[in-house]
Design a protein around this motif. Sequence first.
Motif, PDB file in Angstrom:
ATOM      1  N   VAL A   7      13.197   1.911   4.536  1.00  0.00           N
ATOM      2  CA  VAL A   7      13.973   0.758   3.426  1.00  0.00           C
ATOM      3  C   VAL A   7      13.518  -0.152   4.237  1.00  0.00           C
ATOM      4  O   VAL A   7      13.292  -0.880   2.917  1.00  0.00           O
ATOM      5  N   LEU A   8      13.875  -0.781   4.998  1.00  0.00           N
ATOM      6  CA  LEU A   8      13.035  -2.623   5.427  1.00  0.00           C
ATOM      7  C   LEU A   8      12.121  -2.859   5.024  1.00  0.00           C
ATOM      8  O   LEU A   8      11.533  -4.010   4.467  1.00  0.00           O
ATOM      9  N   ILE A   9      11.382  -2.006   4.522  1.00  0.00           N
ATOM     10  CA  ILE A   9       9.620  -1.909   4.821  1.00  0.00           C
ATOM     11  C   ILE A   9       9.145  -1.746   3.284  1.00  0.00           C
ATOM     12  O   ILE A   9       8.637  -2.706   2.228  1.00  0.00           O
ATOM     13  N   MET A  10       9.613  -1.473   1.851  1.00  0.00           N
ATOM     14  CA  MET A  10      10.317  -1.033   0.955  1.00  0.00           C
ATOM     15  C   MET A  10      10.809  -1.950  -0.115  1.00  0.00           C
ATOM     16  O   MET A  10      10.314  -2.151  -1.156  1.00  0.00           O
TER      17      MET A  10
ATOM     18  N   ILE B 254       9.865  -4.107  -3.923  1.00  0.00           N
ATOM     19  CA  ILE B 254      10.313  -3.213  -5.192  1.00  0.00           C
ATOM     20  C   ILE B 254      11.509  -4.231  -6.167  1.00  0.00           C
ATOM     21  O   ILE B 254      11.013  -4.509  -7.323  1.00  0.00           O
ATOM     22  N   VAL B 255      11.495  -5.344  -4.527  1.00  0.00           N
ATOM     23  CA  VAL B 255      12.365  -6.776  -5.155  1.00  0.00           C
ATOM     24  C   VAL B 255      11.027  -7.389  -5.897  1.00  0.00           C
ATOM     25  O   VAL B 255      11.485  -7.618  -7.612  1.00  0.00           O
ATOM     26  N   VAL B 256      10.132  -7.335  -5.328  1.00  0.00           N
ATOM     27  CA  VAL B 256       8.776  -8.627  -6.195  1.00  0.00           C
ATOM     28  C   VAL B 256       8.307  -7.276  -7.544  1.00  0.00           C
ATOM     29  O   VAL B 256       8.523  -8.033  -8.540  1.00  0.00           O
ATOM     30  N   PHE B 257       8.225  -6.592  -7.349  1.00  0.00           N
ATOM     31  CA  PHE B 257       7.935  -5.738  -8.993  1.00  0.00           C
ATOM     32  C   PHE B 257       9.639  -5.489  -9.555  1.00  0.00           C
ATOM     33  O   PHE B 257       9.034  -5.571 -10.599  1.00  0.00           O
ATOM     34  N   PHE B 258      10.633  -5.676  -9.120  1.00  0.00           N
ATOM     35  CA  PHE B 258      11.580  -5.719  -9.746  1.00  0.00           C
ATOM     36  C   PHE B 258      11.515  -7.485 -10.778  1.00  0.00           C
ATOM     37  O   PHE B 258      11.964  -7.271 -11.859  1.00  0.00           O
TER      38      PHE B 258
ATOM     39  N   ALA C  91      -1.168 -12.478 -13.089  1.00  0.00           N
ATOM     40  CA  ALA C  91      -0.095 -12.044 -12.261  1.00  0.00           C
ATOM     41  C   ALA C  91      -0.258  -9.749 -12.136  1.00  0.00           C
ATOM     42  O   ALA C  91       0.430  -8.849 -10.728  1.00  0.00           O
ATOM     43  N   ALA C  92      -0.573  -9.242 -13.164  1.00  0.00           N
ATOM     44  CA  ALA C  92      -0.897  -7.657 -12.637  1.00  0.00           C
ATOM     45  C   ALA C  92      -2.157  -7.952 -11.502  1.00  0.00           C
ATOM     46  O   ALA C  92      -1.574  -6.302 -10.166  1.00  0.00           O
ATOM     47  N   ALA C  93      -3.494  -8.803 -11.427  1.00  0.00           N
ATOM     48  CA  ALA C  93      -4.188  -8.448 -10.096  1.00  0.00           C
ATOM     49  C   ALA C  93      -3.550  -8.379  -8.812  1.00  0.00           C
ATOM     50  O   ALA C  93      -4.179  -8.275  -8.116  1.00  0.00           O
ATOM     51  N   ALA C  94      -2.510  -9.645  -9.157  1.00  0.00           N
ATOM     52  CA  ALA C  94      -1.774 -10.658  -8.090  1.00  0.00           C
ATOM     53  C   ALA C  94      -1.226  -9.068  -7.185  1.00  0.00           C
ATOM     54  O   ALA C  94      -1.037  -8.916  -5.742  1.00  0.00           O
ATOM     55  N   LEU C  95      -0.579  -8.417  -8.395  1.00  0.00           N
ATOM     56  CA  LEU C  95       0.715  -7.300  -7.864  1.00  0.00           C
ATOM     57  C   LEU C  95       0.264  -6.236  -7.596  1.00  0.00           C
ATOM     58  O   LEU C  95       0.385  -5.802  -6.030  1.00  0.00           O
ATOM     59  N   PHE C  96      -1.247  -6.113  -7.329  1.00  0.00           N
ATOM     60  CA  PHE C  96      -1.697  -5.071  -7.308  1.00  0.00           C
ATOM     61  C   PHE C  96      -2.949  -5.496  -6.211  1.00  0.00           C
ATOM     62  O   PHE C  96      -1.992  -4.236  -5.172  1.00  0.00           O
ATOM     63  N   HIS C  97      -2.904  -6.206  -5.780  1.00  0.00           N
ATOM     64  CA  HIS C  97      -3.465  -6.482  -4.385  1.00  0.00           C
ATOM     65  C   HIS C  97      -2.195  -6.901  -3.407  1.00  0.00           C
ATOM     66  O   HIS C  97      -3.105  -6.627  -2.670  1.00  0.00           O
ATOM     67  N   PHE C  98      -0.926  -7.017  -4.332  1.00  0.00           N
ATOM     68  CA  PHE C  98      -0.208  -7.747  -2.353  1.00  0.00           C
ATOM     69  C   PHE C  98       0.015  -6.106  -1.887  1.00  0.00           C
ATOM     70  O   PHE C  98       0.577  -6.515  -1.567  1.00  0.00           O
TER      71      PHE C  98
END
Length: 303
Positions: free
Chosen positions: A275-278, A282-286, A222-229
Amino acid sequence: MTQTTTPVRAVAPPAAVTPAGTAARRAARRRAALEWVAVHALGIAAALFFVLPFFFVFLTAVMSDDQALTRDLWPRDWEWGNFATVWNTPGFLTWWRNTLMYAGLGTVLAVASSLPVAYALAKFRFRGRNVMMMLVITAMMLPPQVIIVPMYLFWAKQLDLAGTLWPLIVPFAFGNAFTIFLLRQFLLTIPREYTEAARIDGCGEFRAMVRVVLPMARPAIAAAALFHFLYCWNDYFGPQIYASENPAAWTLSYGLESFKGAHQTDWNLTMAATVLIMAPVIVVFFFAQKAFIEGVTLTGVKG
């Protein structure tokens, strides 16, 4: 008949509370209170340092055209239609689709191809393993600008894929150095007895990796996938090199530069697009922060 008497024990009187002891306890409580206030004050200051820029971007995004050019920090009228204006901009949905394809497909390919390599470097003993690990670390340290010219000539001239995102996505099917390193460090923490027990039960190496190691490595994956995403979502250099000549292949990071050039004085629209790009990131990281923090914390405790 004899009567047994129970001996009476003498109870020591309570120790007298001296003024010096009371003063010491008061000083300790005062010191603990001051430490609590100092730690939380630093935490609040750090949180404001990171949150205030996002708050400023959001407030500017809901301002009118005229107010966005002033020094006002709070909107007079909340212009929520700015987000609809940006969303309906020609090409914006195409940029969204391209970014989702680049980030999603690239993440899946990178993790799927890097996990077997990380497993081999962590669990197998073979000649040249340390050399291969040094090559992975070297690839991590190598800036992409160093090899961009021969890579561009290969993808554009030999395979005729200029103007597409495939030169950025396809290489992830052959592994990613940072993902390999991150997963390998976590797999070193998994005891070898688990895989040995799986081999005794008749599992091959691939089945042992999938059935035994993979469920235990979910935090690191999960950490590696989030970093790469996040890397793919924010990548500007790659789309600029390979997709700049074709607007239909632009991503959000590169399209935002074009959007900003077309709306140089409309800071409210530029901030609304930001905002629409960020927001998705932010939602995925939350929602993934628990697995992300656990994976980062557990990764790298062995060398």
